[in-house]
Every structure is written in structure tokens, then in C-alpha cells.
Design a protein around this motif. Structure first.
Motif, PDB file in Angstrom:
ATOM      1  N   MET A  41       0.757  -1.200   0.141  1.00 46.82           N
ATOM      2  CA  MET A  41       0.122   0.028   0.125  1.00 46.82           C
ATOM      3  C   MET A  41       0.913   1.328  -0.018  1.00 46.82           C
ATOM      4  N   GLY A  42       0.116   2.196  -0.324  1.00 47.80           N
ATOM      5  CA  GLY A  42       1.061   3.530  -0.464  1.00 47.80           C
ATOM      6  C   GLY A  42       0.061   5.003  -0.197  1.00 47.80           C
ATOM      7  N   ILE A  43       0.633   5.988  -0.401  1.00 47.95           N
ATOM      8  CA  ILE A  43      -0.159   7.308  -0.251  1.00 47.95           C
ATOM      9  C   ILE A  43       0.137   8.062  -1.350  1.00 47.95           C
ATOM     10  N   GLY A  44      -0.929   8.601  -1.872  1.00 43.96           N
ATOM     11  CA  GLY A  44      -0.864   9.660  -3.089  1.00 43.96           C
ATOM     12  C   GLY A  44      -1.151  10.832  -2.576  1.00 43.96           C
ATOM     13  N   LYS A  45      -0.187  11.803  -2.806  1.00 43.48           N
ATOM     14  CA  LYS A  45      -0.407  13.345  -2.346  1.00 43.48           C
ATOM     15  C   LYS A  45      -1.500  13.958  -3.080  1.00 43.48           C
ATOM     16  N   GLY A  46      -2.311  14.610  -2.426  1.00 42.83           N
ATOM     17  CA  GLY A  46      -3.460  15.163  -3.050  1.00 42.83           C
ATOM     18  C   GLY A  46      -2.828  16.790  -3.579  1.00 42.83           C
ATOM     19  N   TYR A  47      -3.735  17.128  -4.559  1.00 41.21           N
ATOM     20  CA  TYR A  47      -3.359  18.364  -5.081  1.00 41.21           C
ATOM     21  C   TYR A  47      -4.727  19.059  -5.528  1.00 41.21           C
ATOM     22  N   GLY A  48      -4.825  20.547  -5.639  1.00 39.18           N
ATOM     23  CA  GLY A  48      -6.084  20.812  -6.193  1.00 39.18           C
ATOM     24  C   GLY A  48      -7.402  20.560  -5.375  1.00 39.18           C
ATOM     25  N   LYS A  49      -8.240  19.949  -6.328  1.00 44.87           N
ATOM     26  CA  LYS A  49      -9.458  19.585  -5.458  1.00 44.87           C
ATOM     27  C   LYS A  49      -9.366  17.975  -5.251  1.00 44.87           C
ATOM     28  N   TYR A  50      -8.270  17.452  -5.370  1.00 43.16           N
ATOM     29  CA  TYR A  50      -8.108  16.108  -5.125  1.00 43.16           C
ATOM     30  C   TYR A  50      -7.473  16.016  -3.857  1.00 43.16           C
ATOM     31  N   SER A  51      -8.127  15.108  -3.048  1.00 44.49           N
ATOM     32  CA  SER A  51      -7.388  15.016  -1.496  1.00 44.49           C
ATOM     33  C   SER A  51      -6.665  13.595  -1.552  1.00 44.49           C
ATOM     34  N   SER A  52      -5.628  13.908  -0.435  1.00 42.05           N
ATOM     35  CA  SER A  52      -4.605  12.521  -0.437  1.00 42.05           C
ATOM     36  C   SER A  52      -5.555  11.277  -0.573  1.00 42.05           C
ATOM     37  N   LYS A  53      -4.787  10.143  -0.907  1.00 39.44           N
ATOM     38  CA  LYS A  53      -5.652   9.023  -0.772  1.00 39.44           C
ATOM     39  C   LYS A  53      -4.394   7.838  -0.513  1.00 39.44           C
ATOM     40  N   LEU A  54      -5.064   6.715   0.153  1.00 41.06           N
ATOM     41  CA  LEU A  54      -4.435   5.137   0.050  1.00 41.06           C
ATOM     42  C   LEU A  54      -4.620   4.571  -0.980  1.00 41.06           C
ATOM     43  N   VAL A  55      -3.466   4.074  -1.691  1.00 39.71           N
ATOM     44  CA  VAL A  55      -3.806   3.083  -2.901  1.00 39.71           C
ATOM     45  C   VAL A  55      -3.250   1.623  -2.309  1.00 39.71           C
ATOM     46  N   GLU A  56      -3.934   0.636  -2.957  1.00 44.09           N
ATOM     47  CA  GLU A  56      -3.777  -0.703  -2.670  1.00 44.09           C
ATOM     48  C   GLU A  56      -2.462  -1.057  -2.913  1.00 44.09           C
ATOM     49  N   ASP A  57      -1.979  -0.768  -3.971  1.00 43.16           N
ATOM     50  CA  ASP A  57      -0.627  -1.268  -4.651  1.00 43.16           C
ATOM     51  C   ASP A  57       0.008  -0.007  -5.207  1.00 43.16           C
ATOM     52  N   ALA A  58       0.957   0.614  -4.468  1.00 41.67           N
ATOM     53  CA  ALA A  58       1.514   1.776  -4.777  1.00 41.67           C
ATOM     54  C   ALA A  58       2.305   1.812  -6.097  1.00 41.67           C
ATOM     55  N   VAL A  59       3.052   0.753  -6.412  1.00 40.91           N
ATOM     56  CA  VAL A  59       3.625   0.699  -7.565  1.00 40.91           C
ATOM     57  C   VAL A  59       2.980   0.295  -8.688  1.00 40.91           C
ATOM     58  N   ALA A  60       2.087  -0.382  -8.871  1.00 41.80           N
ATOM     59  CA  ALA A  60       0.851  -0.779  -9.736  1.00 41.80           C
ATOM     60  C   ALA A  60       0.092   0.348  -9.995  1.00 41.80           C
ATOM     61  N   PHE A  61      -0.490   1.234  -9.111  1.00 43.33           N
ATOM     62  CA  PHE A  61      -1.234   2.226  -9.282  1.00 43.33           C
ATOM     63  C   PHE A  61      -0.294   3.343  -9.983  1.00 43.33           C
ATOM     64  N   ALA A  62       0.968   3.523  -9.550  1.00 43.34           N
ATOM     65  CA  ALA A  62       1.994   4.439 -10.459  1.00 43.34           C
ATOM     66  C   ALA A  62       2.151   3.768 -11.900  1.00 43.34           C
ATOM     67  N   ARG A  63       2.322   2.732 -12.115  1.00 39.07           N
ATOM     68  CA  ARG A  63       2.586   2.267 -13.432  1.00 39.07           C
ATOM     69  C   ARG A  63       1.307   2.548 -14.305  1.00 39.07           C
ATOM     70  N   GLY A  64       0.103   2.424 -13.733  1.00 35.21           N
ATOM     71  CA  GLY A  64      -1.037   2.301 -14.486  1.00 35.21           C
ATOM     72  C   GLY A  64      -1.609   3.865 -14.710  1.00 35.21           C
ATOM     73  N   SER A  65      -0.875   4.736 -13.871  1.00 36.71           N
ATOM     74  CA  SER A  65      -1.166   6.259 -14.160  1.00 36.71           C
ATOM     75  C   SER A  65      -0.101   6.870 -14.829  1.00 36.71           C
ATOM     76  N   GLY A  66       0.938   5.989 -15.454  1.00 35.78           N
ATOM     77  CA  GLY A  66       1.769   6.783 -16.570  1.00 35.78           C
ATOM     78  C   GLY A  66       3.043   6.987 -15.642  1.00 35.78           C
ATOM     79  N   TYR A  67       3.374   6.955 -14.392  1.00 37.54           N
ATOM     80  CA  TYR A  67       4.651   7.130 -13.864  1.00 37.54           C
ATOM     81  C   TYR A  67       5.831   6.295 -14.442  1.00 37.54           C
ATOM     82  N   GLY A  68       7.024   6.676 -14.424  1.00 38.45           N
ATOM     83  CA  GLY A  68       8.065   5.927 -15.388  1.00 38.45           C
ATOM     84  C   GLY A  68       8.173   6.007 -16.444  1.00 38.45           C
ATOM     85  N   HIS A  69       7.128   6.718 -17.444  1.00 44.29           N
ATOM     86  CA  HIS A  69       7.257   6.701 -18.710  1.00 44.29           C
ATOM     87  C   HIS A  69       8.103   7.440 -19.392  1.00 44.29           C
ATOM     88  N   LYS A  70       8.592   8.562 -18.767  1.00 43.72           N
ATOM     89  CA  LYS A  70       9.725   9.297 -19.331  1.00 43.72           C
ATOM     90  C   LYS A  70      10.956   9.167 -18.165  1.00 43.72           C
TER      91      LYS A  70
END
Length: 153
Positions: A41-70
Motif C-alpha cells: 500500500m501507499g499514499i498519493g499526495k493530493g493536489y487541487g480539488k483532489y485529496s490525498s488517498k491510500l492506494v492498494e498497491d503503490a507501484v501498480a497504481f503508479a505504473r497504471g497512471s503513467g509514472y515511469g514513462h519518461k
């Protein structure tokens, strides 16, 4: 739980069967099962109107969100907990599991009372709990759907 409500078509069953389903499926032993709260599990920092949140699998969530592309090191930083926006925290799962049991105790009476109305309105448990009851996620709900005046957001 919302996925199970949808997959098992709870909205289509009788009122009596829906209450039985709720009793069987929505209790702290089932919802707060320690297997759901892992060291992935991990924590995603909130920004703007989106609050911080817990994610079930931080690395999988990051991969699915496009992190690591560049930046190929981004996923490594998420995994080792040093990324500035999303990070894996090996302890957050244990803390969330402990909080879940107390949280469920407080929410169950309200959910049982409003469950039928929720099904009839086509809402999710997430909306019922987060938006209406706890009023934590109002900014993510469309103001036109919730009857919330835009200035209240």
C-alpha cells in the motif's frame, strides 16, 4: 464492496434478500480482512480539488497512471518511498487495518439504515459514506448530481 454490489446485482433482488446480503457481506471481519491491507500500500499526495488517498498497491497504481514513462527511476522511487507525489509505505496497511475495524463499527448503523435508498437511487457505498455521511469527497461529486450548490464546494 461497491464492485460486489454491482457484480452480484444486489439492486435487483428483493428488499429482504438485500438486507440478508448486507448482513452477510458488510461486517468488519470481511471488509477489514488483514489480507486487504498489505505492505504494498501507499499514499498519493493530493493536489487541487483532489485529496490525498491510500492506494492498494503503490507501484501498480503508479505504473497504471503513467509514472515511469519518461523517467525510468520514478517507479523505483515510488517503491522505496522517496517519490514526492506517490510513495509506498510499508506501515500504512497495518494502521489502516486497525482503523478499519473502528471505522466500520461507526458506519454500519448508518449504512444499514440507508442501504435500500442507496440501491434505489443507483448510488455507490463510496458516495454514501464519503460524500454524504463523512462529507470528505464532496468536491469530487458533480454538484448537479448531488443537489449541492457550486458555491458550497
Amino acid at each position: 464492496v461497491d464492485e460486489r454490489v454491482k457484480n452480484e446485482e444486489v439492486g435487483r433482488i428483493s428488499k429482504k434478500k438485500a438486507k440478508q446480503w448486507l448482513r452477510k457481506n458488510l461486517h468488519s471481519e470481511r471488509v477489514c480482512n488483514r489480507k486487504r491491507f498489505t505492505d504494498k500500500m501507499g499514499i498519493g499526495k493530493g493536489y487541487g480539488k483532489y485529496s490525498s488517498k491510500l492506494v492498494e498497491d503503490a507501484v501498480a497504481f503508479a505504473r497504471g497512471s503513467g509514472y515511469g514513462h519518461k523517467d525510468k527511476t520514478e517507479l523505483e522511487r515510488v517503491a522505496d518511498g522517496t517519490h514526492e507525489e506517490l510513495w509506498r509505505d510499508r506501515t500504512v496497511g497495518a494502521h489502516a487495518a486497525n482503523a478499519c475495524e473502528k471505522w466500520m463499527e461507526g458506519l454500519l448503523p448508518m449504512v444499514k439504515e440507508k442501504f435500500e435508498d442507496m440501491l434505489m437511487d443507483g448510488e455507490t457505498l463510496n458516495d454514501l459514506i464519503c460524500v454524504e455521511h463523512l462529507q470528505l469527497c464532496r468536491d469530487l461529486k458533480d454538484p448537479n448530481d448531488a443537489g449541492i450548490a457550486p458555491e458550497e464546494l
